[in-house]
Write a protein that holds these residues in place. Sequence first.
Motif, PDB file in Angstrom:
ATOM      1  N   ASN A 130       0.832  -1.207   0.000  1.00  0.00           N
ATOM      2  CA  ASN A 130       0.000   0.000   0.000  1.00  0.00           C
ATOM      3  C   ASN A 130       0.864   1.254   0.000  1.00  0.00           C
ATOM      4  N   GLY A 131       1.923   1.237   0.803  1.00  0.00           N
ATOM      5  CA  GLY A 131       2.829   2.386   0.856  1.00  0.00           C
ATOM      6  C   GLY A 131       3.515   2.608  -0.490  1.00  0.00           C
ATOM      7  N   THR A 132       3.875   1.508  -1.121  1.00  0.00           N
ATOM      8  CA  THR A 132       4.517   1.586  -2.437  1.00  0.00           C
ATOM      9  C   THR A 132       3.548   2.156  -3.467  1.00  0.00           C
ATOM     10  N   ASP A 133       2.319   1.625  -3.453  1.00  0.00           N
ATOM     11  CA  ASP A 133       1.292   2.141  -4.371  1.00  0.00           C
ATOM     12  C   ASP A 133       1.100   3.641  -4.169  1.00  0.00           C
ATOM     13  N   ALA A 134       1.018   4.056  -2.902  1.00  0.00           N
ATOM     14  CA  ALA A 134       0.768   5.463  -2.589  1.00  0.00           C
ATOM     15  C   ALA A 134       1.914   6.334  -3.115  1.00  0.00           C
ATOM     16  N   THR A 135       3.140   5.794  -3.048  1.00  0.00           N
ATOM     17  CA  THR A 135       4.302   6.549  -3.522  1.00  0.00           C
ATOM     18  C   THR A 135       4.312   6.627  -5.051  1.00  0.00           C
ATOM     19  N   TYR A 182       8.801  15.513  -5.465  1.00  0.00           N
ATOM     20  CA  TYR A 182       8.751  14.062  -5.234  1.00  0.00           C
ATOM     21  C   TYR A 182       9.874  13.638  -4.287  1.00  0.00           C
ATOM     22  N   GLY A 183      11.043  14.221  -4.476  1.00  0.00           N
ATOM     23  CA  GLY A 183      12.189  13.894  -3.615  1.00  0.00           C
ATOM     24  C   GLY A 183      12.662  12.472  -3.821  1.00  0.00           C
ATOM     25  N   ASN A 184      13.188  11.875  -2.778  1.00  0.00           N
ATOM     26  CA  ASN A 184      13.628  10.478  -2.835  1.00  0.00           C
ATOM     27  C   ASN A 184      12.860   9.662  -1.802  1.00  0.00           C
ATOM     28  N   PRO A 185      11.613   9.442  -2.077  1.00  0.00           N
ATOM     29  CA  PRO A 185      10.786   8.815  -1.048  1.00  0.00           C
ATOM     30  C   PRO A 185      11.226   7.388  -0.708  1.00  0.00           C
ATOM     31  N   ILE A 186      11.127   7.056   0.561  1.00  0.00           N
ATOM     32  CA  ILE A 186      11.379   5.686   0.995  1.00  0.00           C
ATOM     33  C   ILE A 186      10.208   5.231   1.871  1.00  0.00           C
ATOM     34  N   ILE A 187      10.226   3.973   2.195  1.00  0.00           N
ATOM     35  CA  ILE A 187       9.243   3.445   3.147  1.00  0.00           C
ATOM     36  C   ILE A 187      10.040   2.959   4.343  1.00  0.00           C
ATOM     37  N   GLU A 188       9.612   3.342   5.520  1.00  0.00           N
ATOM     38  CA  GLU A 188      10.391   2.947   6.691  1.00  0.00           C
ATOM     39  C   GLU A 188       9.583   2.031   7.605  1.00  0.00           C
ATOM     40  N   ASN A 228       9.751  -8.509   0.236  1.00  0.00           N
ATOM     41  CA  ASN A 228       9.935  -7.148  -0.245  1.00  0.00           C
ATOM     42  C   ASN A 228      11.294  -6.868  -0.865  1.00  0.00           C
ATOM     43  N   LYS A 229      12.031  -7.930  -1.095  1.00  0.00           N
ATOM     44  CA  LYS A 229      13.420  -7.781  -1.501  1.00  0.00           C
ATOM     45  C   LYS A 229      13.599  -7.018  -2.814  1.00  0.00           C
ATOM     46  N   PHE A 230      12.578  -7.055  -3.673  1.00  0.00           N
ATOM     47  CA  PHE A 230      12.727  -6.411  -4.978  1.00  0.00           C
ATOM     48  C   PHE A 230      11.628  -5.383  -5.239  1.00  0.00           C
ATOM     49  N   MET A 231      11.038  -4.860  -4.177  1.00  0.00           N
ATOM     50  CA  MET A 231       9.964  -3.877  -4.393  1.00  0.00           C
ATOM     51  C   MET A 231      10.548  -2.563  -4.903  1.00  0.00           C
ATOM     52  N   PRO A 232       9.727  -1.814  -5.646  1.00  0.00           N
ATOM     53  CA  PRO A 232      10.279  -0.678  -6.399  1.00  0.00           C
ATOM     54  C   PRO A 232      10.626   0.575  -5.595  1.00  0.00           C
ATOM     55  N   ILE A 233      10.163   0.681  -4.355  1.00  0.00           N
ATOM     56  CA  ILE A 233      10.513   1.853  -3.544  1.00  0.00           C
ATOM     57  C   ILE A 233      11.471   1.380  -2.435  1.00  0.00           C
ATOM     58  N   PRO A 234      12.550   2.132  -2.191  1.00  0.00           N
ATOM     59  CA  PRO A 234      13.499   1.706  -1.152  1.00  0.00           C
ATOM     60  C   PRO A 234      12.817   1.534   0.210  1.00  0.00           C
ATOM     61  N   ILE A 235      13.180   0.461   0.899  1.00  0.00           N
ATOM     62  CA  ILE A 235      12.589   0.182   2.213  1.00  0.00           C
ATOM     63  C   ILE A 235      13.686   0.242   3.261  1.00  0.00           C
ATOM     64  N   LYS A 236      13.471   1.104   4.246  1.00  0.00           N
ATOM     65  CA  LYS A 236      14.475   1.272   5.296  1.00  0.00           C
ATOM     66  C   LYS A 236      14.072   0.482   6.540  1.00  0.00           C
ATOM     67  N   ASN A 251      16.114  -3.497   0.277  1.00  0.00           N
ATOM     68  CA  ASN A 251      15.688  -4.041  -1.024  1.00  0.00           C
ATOM     69  C   ASN A 251      16.485  -3.487  -2.190  1.00  0.00           C
ATOM     70  N   ASN A 252      16.381  -4.167  -3.303  1.00  0.00           N
ATOM     71  CA  ASN A 252      16.923  -3.685  -4.565  1.00  0.00           C
ATOM     72  C   ASN A 252      15.735  -3.274  -5.424  1.00  0.00           C
TER      73      ASN A 252
END
Length: 627
Positions: free
Chosen positions: A35-40, A56-62, A194-202, A232-233
């Motif tokens: 959901n966070g990825t979709d929102a981004t 937009y910046g460099n959004p991540i999900i934490e 989540n290893k290959f999800m498109p938004i960086p995950i911290k 993730n990558n």
Amino acid sequence: MTTGKINVSVENIFPLIKKFLYSDHEIFLRELISNGTDATLKLKHLISIGEAKVEYGNPIIEIKIDKEGKKIHIIDQGLGMTADEVEKYINQVAFSGAEEFLDKYKDSAKDSGIIGHFGLGFYSAFMVAEKVEIFTKSYKDEPAAHWTCDGSPEFTLEPTDKTTRGTEIVLHIAEDSLEFLEDSKIYELLNKYNKFMPIPIKFGTKTETLPKPEDAPEDYINETIELDNIINNPNPAWTKQPTELSDEDYKSFYRELYPMQFEDPLFNIHLNVDYPFNLTGILYFPKLGSDMQIQKDKIQLYQNQVYVTDNVEGIVPEFLTMLKGVIDSPDIPLNVSRSGLQADGAVKKISNYITRKVADKLKALFNENRADFEEKWNDIKIVLEYGMLSEDKFYEKAGAFFLYPTVDNTYFTLEELKEKIKENQTDKDGKLVVLYAGNKDAQHSYIETAKEKGYEVLLLDSPIISHLIQKIEGDNTGLSFVRVDSDHIDNLIKKDENTISKLSDEEKEALKTSLEAYIPKAYSVQLEAMDSQAAPFIITQPEFMRRMKEMSQSGGSGMFGMGNMPEMYNLVVNTNSELATNILNTEDKTHQEHLVKQALDLAKLSQNLLKGEALTAFVKRSFEMIK
Ligand code: ADP
């Protein structure tokens, strides 16, 4: 503050969610990060079309764990929601989805028929949380909203002072789910889903040591900095174009996918299609050898870079499930059971496409570098054989690259083989006879005999080879496959044999009688006048019976139903051998019996048929003889 009742007909949906999906609680994290990825990604899109006028910046999900407070935080920097949107999307969309899901899968969800329980969405949070909070601020210039729900259909919604754009989900972990407060557990889940999800995950931070400056003094202590630990990558190889990737890139992605695999794959197949369905992926041929053991590193199925499952049964043709790699397709319906999947037209097309791509790749490899292809043959043949047996489309294509190796490591295609043997390997019906061995050591003497006669002998040693031979013979190829130790080989070997028998008909009759007196019933005695130097006793097996027996043992074709077929052998005795004359001329019955039994044991020994007690007795008796 607003309070309200979520409009669901089920009085309390949450115990139901828990109950039905008990085994898969862990997917809540995947769903919330999705959901966070979709929102981004939605925000990115709105900015790109000029709808949202923000940076937009460099959004991540934490992901943060608060062990003491028993909370997990999932924070994104996506488009956020206004209070109205929370009302609409969470209270209505999310929960109507929940209801629909439960309705539809009340029965089947229990047996886990639904692939990865995908698409459960926001409410999967209640599988692990007793209370969920949402703090969210929309990219639109509107106040932030705070939503709370404790697992009953009642919720509260009030303004809050969040100033940063995006959404923070706070899960108050229930007593029975405290394991999810362990760093190691969350790390494991992130790594799995989540290893290959498109938004960086911290997840946490990591310390990095800065390099020593050039002019640093002797006693300089390296500086360290804290960096976000991104797990993730976001740009995995399969999302790129094949032209952007080198051989090494493919190999390093393989290691990324299977960190515990130390052996490089043999080659890869990049899948990339967007019509009539969407599919990307990379399949790898691992080194397999001839063992078909179930591999633990399996093909992984993703949907838009979100891991779904590593059970690709029904999506990938069965023979290719021995490969490794990933496939990613939004077009594979995941909210259906496995059997529903098999009936799905899109899935069938996907499966056929994969088969075709694999066949094309094999053909290209064969054409581009035949020597290299031959070198890899032993590691790939089992997949190809299995494919030829199970997929007719693959069988048709495989003719172009399927190889028949000889015992001396020469590789022929079927066409080349036919050309090679058409001169001197035909039987009396004019069929081309393909001689083969199943085991170079066990059939050594037979192989040698055949080679001496100038015949080509193939080495076909896979456990399922009998099935394949049966199929090839039945395919109007005009070929007859005969194992070197089989009785049918006589058709060939005797053909050019004009040897005259040393024994008269009466003598032969007498010899046969003596032999039959001492030879077990499972053997049928056959007298042949051969070269006097040829082995005196040779055991052969009827090709057909042996093959059927092998086929029933290696499974696959239950239709034969010949689980317990008797062993049947021929004992071919060379009437021109000295031993034959000896046996015939020995007056002493005990001694005659000795000769026959010892000779039979020797023949058995040369075919690996002498085992256990009989072998022990043979060795003992032989020592007696030479002492
Ligand atoms: P789905 O994602 O399949 O639509 P969900 O139940 O997960 O269903 O979510 C329902 C809706 O809530 C989403 O469609 C989205 O509009 C909204 N939503 C959920 N999570 C977020 C988030 N992190 N940021 C913004 N909107 C969200």
